[in-house]
Design an enzyme around this catalytic site. Structure first.
Site, PDB file in Angstrom:
ATOM      1  N   GLY A   1       0.807  -1.214   0.000  1.00  0.00           N
ATOM      2  CA  GLY A   1       0.000   0.000   0.000  1.00  0.00           C
ATOM      3  C   GLY A   1       0.837   1.260   0.000  1.00  0.00           C
ATOM      4  N   ASP A   2       1.946   1.242   0.713  1.00  0.00           N
ATOM      5  CA  ASP A   2       2.819   2.415   0.757  1.00  0.00           C
ATOM      6  C   ASP A   2       3.422   2.706  -0.610  1.00  0.00           C
ATOM      7  OD1 ASP A   2       2.229   2.533   3.415  1.00  0.00           O
ATOM      8  OD2 ASP A   2       4.119   1.679   4.092  1.00  0.00           O
ATOM      9  N   TYR A   3       3.851   1.644  -1.288  1.00  0.00           N
ATOM     10  CA  TYR A   3       4.418   1.820  -2.625  1.00  0.00           C
ATOM     11  C   TYR A   3       3.345   2.279  -3.610  1.00  0.00           C
ATOM     12  CZ  TYR A   3       8.785  -0.533  -1.276  1.00  0.00           C
ATOM     13  OH  TYR A   3       9.990  -0.861  -0.689  1.00  0.00           O
TER      14      TYR A   3
END
Length: 455
Positions: free
Chosen positions: A226-228
């Protein structure tokens, strides 16, 4: 273009979106550097040299200055992408400890850098400023006035509490583009909740789909996807905003919630429920749209992925098995018949793959043009000829560590390919340079700021 003059020196060669307390700090995994695969316990790299101006200036984002004031990965990874294609990225960190990602992951011989930090904080200069002090805020606003892009990922409201609201930032730089990444976005009833990739995977519906039917949902991989993904959407937003600024001279605010970035890539689950009330469930290693379509264990204990999404592909697999009758109309040549006999077809594939080594399965499938691929470990990737041919693994000298292997730049551009100039920088390595040369602050005042721990 960036405001003001640029610093002359260039160093060569997440994931939470909240303020973290000491009890929330991640645990560092200590590695045995001498025995780790691929480790190179060599002396620290020599003093780095400036990147040649001819190399820097030919890149498409040359002249763009980015301030990355976030922690960990969600948001800051967008700055990493911009830095790979020529932007100057200034990592603004707290003077005491800096970004917590410096201590997240596998430890190295450098006290302020894990492998995660070295890889994901690439192409940056570190500038220390305490934004909890008024003088630090004033200093930061001077830096904002001479920059193009600001990336932050604190819990919504944090920047405002520090006196760095969007109207305030815009008043000192009307052309500023600001990317704000948080767990749930800047608006809505959940906006102040802590943002973690793991929670975003759950809230977005991704984790619900991961695992085997009727069993506990599993993590969709151990990486903070999700961060990427949120950062990729953030980078796209920045590029769109830069285009808008070219036309109007005005900057704008970009708001990305980690959960919504993940939700956006879950193909048809929303229209399928909205139109038919269908809830997609966990399917293990298979797929509801095709069979055989999954992961299969070979005789030598390895794994392959096979994807037969059409009748023609299954016909090729039947030929690879030397059982062409399986693809006849009377048996499983039609997709609907295969789906109806999913367990039988899967078992036939399991038995065949399990009777051969992975190399044999790969050879037979590739000869018949069956979609097949190995389930690679990182050791497999290091030894794979395609990874080598594509240059997917970059070997970069890291200050105080030695050579480190990291994922290389993507996408590949034919005329202006990106580059890695340096891995994650030492804490505050460019503070003096930026304050003295960019903000024209005297050496005496810099000394004063250091004594008061403002920088």
């Amino acid at each position: 273009m960036a405001k003001g003059s640029r610093p002359t020196k260039t160093t060569q060669a997440t994931t939470e979106t909240t303020e973290m307390t000491e009890t929330e700090m991640p645990v560092v995994v200590t590695a045995d550097l001498e025995s780790a695969p691929g480790a190179d316990p060599t002396p620290p790299a020599a003093e780095p040299q400036p990147e040649p101006a001819v190399v820097r200036d030919r890149l498409p984002l040359s002249g763009i200055r980015v301030i990355d004031v976030g922690n960990f990965l969600a948001g800051p990874y967008a700055a990493s992408i911009l830095g790979e294609f020529g932007a100057e990225v200034l990592k603004v960190e707290h003077p005491l400890g800096g970004d917590p990602m410096r201590r997240f992951g596998t430890a190295t011989t450098r006290h302020d850098a894990t492998l995660a930090w070295l890889s994901e904080a690439r192409n940056r200069k570190s500038v220390t400023i305490d934004l909890r002090q008024r003088e630090g805020v004033d200093l930061f606003l001077k830096l904002v006035a001479k920059s193009d892009i600001l990336v932050e990922n604190f819990r919504p409201g944090t920047m405002e509490e520090w006196g760095l609201s969007w109207p305030t930032l815009q008043s000192v730089n009307p052309g500023l583009i600001m990317l704000r990444v948080s767990g749930y976005g800047q608006t809505g009833p959940y906006r102040r909740r802590s943002g973690f990739a793991h929670i975003a995977h759950a809230f977005s519906g991704l984790s619900y789909l991961a695992g085997f039917p009727g069993e506990t949902p599993v993590l969709p991989g151990t990486a903070p996807l999700g961060d990427y993904i949120a950062s990729l959407f953030g980078a796209i937003g920045i590029l769109i905003a830069l285009r808008h600024r070219e036309k109007t001279g005005r900057g704008q605010l970009i708001d990305v919630g980690i959960y919504e970035a993940v939700f956006r890539i879950l193909d048809e689950i929303a229209p399928a429920y909205g139109l038919f009330g269908k809830i997609r469930e966990r399917e293990g290693a298979g797929s509801f749209i095709a069979v055989p379509h999954g992961h299969f264990r070979t005789k030598d204990g390895k794994w392959v992925a096979i994807a037969c999404t059409t009748d023609k592909m299954f016909e090729r697999l039947a030929e690879a098995m030397e059982r062409p009758e399986l693809a006849s109309p009377e048996l499983y040549g039609d997709q609907r018949k295969r789906l109806a006999a999913r367990d039988v077809v899967n078992q036939i594939t399991i038995d065949w793959v399990g009777s051969l080594t992975r190399d044999e399965v790969m050879r037979r499938c590739l000869e018949k043009e069956v979609p097949v691929g190995p389930l690679n470990s990182i050791a497999d990737m290091f030894n794979d000829e395609h990874f080598r041919a594509r240059g997917n693994l970059a070997r970069i000298e890291a200050e105080g560590v030695g050579e480190v292997v990291v994922p290389n730049v993507i996408p590949t551009l034919s005329e202006t390919p990106g580059r890695i100039t340096n891995l994650g920088p030492p804490l505050g390595n460019a503070t003096y340079e930026v304050l003295r040369e960019l903000l024209d602050i005297s050496a005496e005042e810099i000394k004063h700021l250091r004594s008061r721990k403002i920088i």
